[in-house]
Design a protein around this motif. Structure first.
Motif, mmCIF file in Angstrom:
data_model
loop_
_atom_site.group_PDB
_atom_site.id
_atom_site.type_symbol
_atom_site.label_atom_id
_atom_site.label_comp_id
_atom_site.label_asym_id
_atom_site.label_seq_id
_atom_site.Cartn_x
_atom_site.Cartn_y
_atom_site.Cartn_z
ATOM 1 N N LEU A 1 0.864 -1.316 -0.104
ATOM 2 C CA LEU A 1 -0.116 0.038 -0.092
ATOM 3 C C LEU A 1 0.868 1.193 -0.049
ATOM 4 C CD1 LEU A 1 -2.855 -1.040 2.578
ATOM 5 C CD2 LEU A 1 -3.320 -0.627 0.048
ATOM 6 N N CYS A 2 1.921 1.283 0.810
ATOM 7 C CA CYS A 2 2.917 2.254 0.717
ATOM 8 C C CYS A 2 3.572 2.548 -0.730
ATOM 9 C CB CYS A 2 4.003 2.146 1.831
ATOM 10 S SG CYS A 2 3.453 2.157 3.653
ATOM 11 N N PHE A 3 3.977 1.550 -1.322
ATOM 12 C CA PHE A 3 4.484 1.493 -2.498
ATOM 13 C C PHE A 3 3.507 2.289 -3.532
ATOM 14 C CE2 PHE A 3 5.747 -0.075 -6.764
ATOM 15 C CZ PHE A 3 7.001 0.694 -6.907
ATOM 16 N N ALA A 4 2.340 1.675 -3.648
ATOM 17 C CA ALA A 4 1.242 2.032 -4.388
ATOM 18 C C ALA A 4 1.064 3.566 -4.316
ATOM 19 C CB ALA A 4 -0.200 1.204 -4.202
ATOM 20 N N THR A 5 1.119 4.016 -2.870
ATOM 21 C CA THR A 5 0.801 5.457 -2.690
ATOM 22 C C THR A 5 1.880 6.317 -3.392
ATOM 23 O OG1 THR A 5 -0.587 4.944 -0.772
ATOM 24 C CG2 THR A 5 0.319 6.957 -1.231
ATOM 25 N N ALA A 6 3.139 5.733 -3.109
ATOM 26 C CA ALA A 6 4.285 6.567 -3.541
ATOM 27 C C ALA A 6 4.431 6.672 -4.919
ATOM 28 C CB ALA A 6 5.574 5.844 -2.874
ATOM 29 N N SER A 7 4.228 5.361 -5.609
ATOM 30 C CA SER A 7 4.523 5.333 -7.175
ATOM 31 C C SER A 7 3.319 5.991 -7.842
ATOM 32 C CB SER A 7 4.380 3.929 -7.645
ATOM 33 O OG SER A 7 3.173 3.531 -7.450
ATOM 34 N N THR A 8 2.091 6.261 -7.371
ATOM 35 C CA THR A 8 0.978 7.178 -7.910
ATOM 36 C C THR A 8 1.373 8.475 -7.650
ATOM 37 O OG1 THR A 8 -0.596 5.130 -7.509
ATOM 38 C CG2 THR A 8 -1.323 7.298 -7.849
ATOM 39 N N SER A 9 1.706 8.819 -6.600
ATOM 40 C CA SER A 9 2.056 10.300 -6.110
ATOM 41 C C SER A 9 2.977 10.794 -7.155
ATOM 42 C CB SER A 9 2.270 10.130 -4.658
ATOM 43 O OG SER A 9 1.298 10.002 -3.697
ATOM 44 N N PHE A 10 4.243 9.804 -7.427
ATOM 45 C CA PHE A 10 5.133 10.402 -8.236
ATOM 46 C C PHE A 10 4.824 10.717 -9.570
ATOM 47 C CE2 PHE A 10 8.473 9.257 -11.123
ATOM 48 C CZ PHE A 10 9.412 10.181 -10.830
ATOM 49 N N LEU B 1 4.615 13.550 0.515
ATOM 50 C CA LEU B 1 3.735 12.271 0.659
ATOM 51 C C LEU B 1 4.564 11.251 0.463
ATOM 52 C CD1 LEU B 1 1.186 10.976 1.571
ATOM 53 C CD2 LEU B 1 0.484 11.111 -0.661
ATOM 54 N N ILE B 2 5.357 11.338 -0.824
ATOM 55 C CA ILE B 2 6.259 10.158 -1.122
ATOM 56 C C ILE B 2 7.069 9.881 -0.126
ATOM 57 C CG2 ILE B 2 7.726 9.321 -3.056
ATOM 58 C CD1 ILE B 2 6.281 11.211 -4.835
ATOM 59 N N VAL C 1 7.219 10.434 3.142
ATOM 60 C CA VAL C 1 6.698 10.046 4.244
ATOM 61 C C VAL C 1 6.335 8.276 4.147
ATOM 62 C CG1 VAL C 1 4.770 10.073 5.836
ATOM 63 C CG2 VAL C 1 5.972 12.142 5.177
ATOM 64 N N VAL C 2 5.593 7.969 3.078
ATOM 65 C CA VAL C 2 5.192 6.885 2.966
ATOM 66 C C VAL C 2 6.349 5.809 2.734
ATOM 67 C CG1 VAL C 2 2.794 7.263 2.146
ATOM 68 C CG2 VAL C 2 4.679 6.962 0.503
ATOM 69 N N PHE C 3 7.396 6.255 2.047
ATOM 70 C CA PHE C 3 8.696 5.424 1.812
ATOM 71 C C PHE C 3 9.051 4.987 3.132
ATOM 72 C CE2 PHE C 3 9.676 6.294 -3.026
ATOM 73 C CZ PHE C 3 9.119 5.106 -3.349
ATOM 74 N N SER C 4 9.202 6.029 3.958
ATOM 75 C CA SER C 4 9.711 6.106 5.270
ATOM 76 C C SER C 4 9.132 5.078 6.017
ATOM 77 C CB SER C 4 9.729 7.245 5.955
ATOM 78 O OG SER C 4 10.396 8.229 5.314
ATOM 79 N N ILE C 5 7.522 5.025 6.143
ATOM 80 C CA ILE C 5 6.800 4.104 6.833
ATOM 81 C C ILE C 5 7.097 2.777 6.211
ATOM 82 C CG2 ILE C 5 4.534 3.207 7.267
ATOM 83 C CD1 ILE C 5 3.639 6.328 6.979
ATOM 84 N N ALA C 6 7.489 2.454 4.838
ATOM 85 C CA ALA C 6 7.784 1.274 4.513
ATOM 86 C C ALA C 6 9.025 0.817 4.856
ATOM 87 C CB ALA C 6 7.741 1.279 2.891
ATOM 88 N N THR C 7 10.026 1.725 5.139
ATOM 89 C CA THR C 7 11.314 1.287 5.677
ATOM 90 C C THR C 7 11.094 0.780 7.228
ATOM 91 O OG1 THR C 7 12.390 2.945 4.154
ATOM 92 C CG2 THR C 7 13.574 2.218 6.144
ATOM 93 N N VAL C 8 10.362 1.484 7.833
ATOM 94 C CA VAL C 8 10.230 1.150 9.346
ATOM 95 C C VAL C 8 9.382 -0.139 9.262
ATOM 96 C CG1 VAL C 8 8.804 1.603 11.524
ATOM 97 C CG2 VAL C 8 10.088 3.480 10.092
ATOM 98 N N ILE C 9 8.518 -0.641 8.674
ATOM 99 C CA ILE C 9 7.701 -1.978 8.467
ATOM 100 C C ILE C 9 8.736 -2.967 8.299
ATOM 101 C CG2 ILE C 9 6.019 -3.282 7.431
ATOM 102 C CD1 ILE C 9 4.360 -0.589 6.967
ATOM 103 N N GLY D 1 2.024 -3.867 -4.894
ATOM 104 C CA GLY D 1 1.854 -2.419 -4.886
ATOM 105 C C GLY D 1 1.417 -1.861 -6.335
ATOM 106 N N THR D 2 2.074 -2.560 -7.210
ATOM 107 C CA THR D 2 1.830 -1.953 -8.646
ATOM 108 C C THR D 2 0.459 -2.481 -9.209
ATOM 109 O OG1 THR D 2 2.901 -3.868 -9.462
ATOM 110 C CG2 THR D 2 4.417 -1.977 -9.248
ATOM 111 N N VAL D 3 -0.049 -3.452 -8.794
ATOM 112 C CA VAL D 3 -1.358 -4.001 -8.933
ATOM 113 C C VAL D 3 -2.477 -3.100 -8.273
ATOM 114 C CG1 VAL D 3 -3.024 -5.975 -8.831
ATOM 115 C CG2 VAL D 3 -0.645 -6.519 -9.195
#
Length: 319
Positions: A95-104, A176-177, A179-187, A203-205
């Motif tokens: 979900l983090c990656f989907a958010t980041a790739s879309t936001s980019f 936002l990108i 922040v969500v990448f940072s959250i993915a790192t922590v997870i 995430g791409t799906v």
């Protein structure tokens, strides 16, 4: 861009490997940063007026490439086992990656490539801050200073939004990108068994399905489709495949250092190919963020080069 951060997948590196494997690992991580650095330049060639169309096709091509890569590497049963083994942490990373790739992709319509990439340079330090806030992980004083520098640098970059010089949407999405990448790192740090490749493929799906609900048309020109293939399969998919294969056999700090090449090269390609020049505040704030990251990585490399004290195991650094 819109890919996992260097710090995210490199956490699991630590097993004893041969010198030849390590050299190959360095090469693969270098190639991943090189592939990722062309993302902004490729995106600027795409004439599709709807950003959601770009998100959809980029995600489709990336998902197809990553699935084919896993089937080739792990076989059908192994690939299925990887998806089943992700659990909730893998779903969260997806979900983090989907958010980041879309936001980019959407952010590219509102701000410069340099602004997006330079803001993401501080992801490892933002992740350290989130870990301290949520889990009270120890953060050393030099890391605190680097975090403060990142916050100051980001503030300089987004200050243009308040003056009306640039759209606040672009800076908001770039932040936002990060922040969500940072959250993915922590997870990923908290759940070290999570495999990055299947989580990112999922995430791409997710991104493709969401974009399909937002786009007004799936139609693109043949030239645009060629660039979308490169944007998804080569820039994102091949870059991730190289990174996932190389980062697991080299120290995390070295992987992070090689990953900074994307931050440096990305704006350069866009400047040389498309004459897109970043603003003065982007350069100033981005330089602060980038230097803070380099100093932090340098200290980490120095720490890793010290011989371990008797009785101390090789646990990953809490910061």
């Amino acid at each position: 861009m819109g890919k996992p951060t260097t710090a995210t997948a490199a956490i699991n590196a630590g097993a004893t490997v041969s010198t030849s494997e390590e050299r190959i690992g360095f090469l693969l991580v270098f190639l991943s940063a090189l592939f990722w650095s062309f993302g902004g330049a490729i995106a600027r060639f795409i004439d599709a007026g709807d950003s959601w169309t770009v998100v959809f096709w980029r995600s489709v091509w990336a998902a197809a490439f990553l699935l084919a890569f896993m089937l080739w590497r792990d076989g059908p049963r192994g690939t299925l086992a990887l998806f089943r083994g992700m659990g909730f942490p893998g779903l969260a990373v997806a979900l983090c990656f989907a958010t980041a790739s879309t936001s980019f992709v959407v952010a590219l319509a509102y701000t410069t490539v340099a602004n997006i990439l330079l803001m993401q340079a501080g992801v490892p330090l933002i992740a350290a801050l989130i870990s301290w806030l949520l889990f009270r992980e120890r953060v050393a004083l030099p890391t605190w200073l680097a975090i403060a520098a990142v916050i100051a640098g980001v503030a300089i970059m987004v200050s243009e939004s308040f003056t009306g010089d640039v759209s606040p949407v672009g800076d908001g999405l770039a932040l936002l990108i990060a922040v969500v990448f940072s959250i993915a790192t922590v997870i990923t740090r908290r759940f070290a068994h999570v495999r990055m490749t299947p989580a990112t493929c999922l995430g791409t799906v997710f991104a493709a399905f969401f974009a399909a609900t937002q786009t007004v048309t799936f139609a693109t020109s043949s030239s645009d489709m060629g660039f979308l293939f490169a944007f998804g399969a080569l820039n994102l998919g091949l870059g991730l495949a190289c990174f996932a294969s190389g980062a697991r056999v080299i120290p995390a700090a070295f992987a992070a250092l090689l990953g900074t090449l994307e931050t440096v090269l990305g704006p350069v390609w866009v400047w040389l190919i498309h004459s897109e020049v970043p603003s003065g505040r982007t350069v100033l704030g981005g330089s602060v963020v980038f230097l803070a990251l380099l100093v932090h990585i340098g200290l980490e490399l120095r720490r890793q080069s010290r011989p371990a004290r008797p009785g101390v195991t090789g646990m990953p650094s809490p910061h």
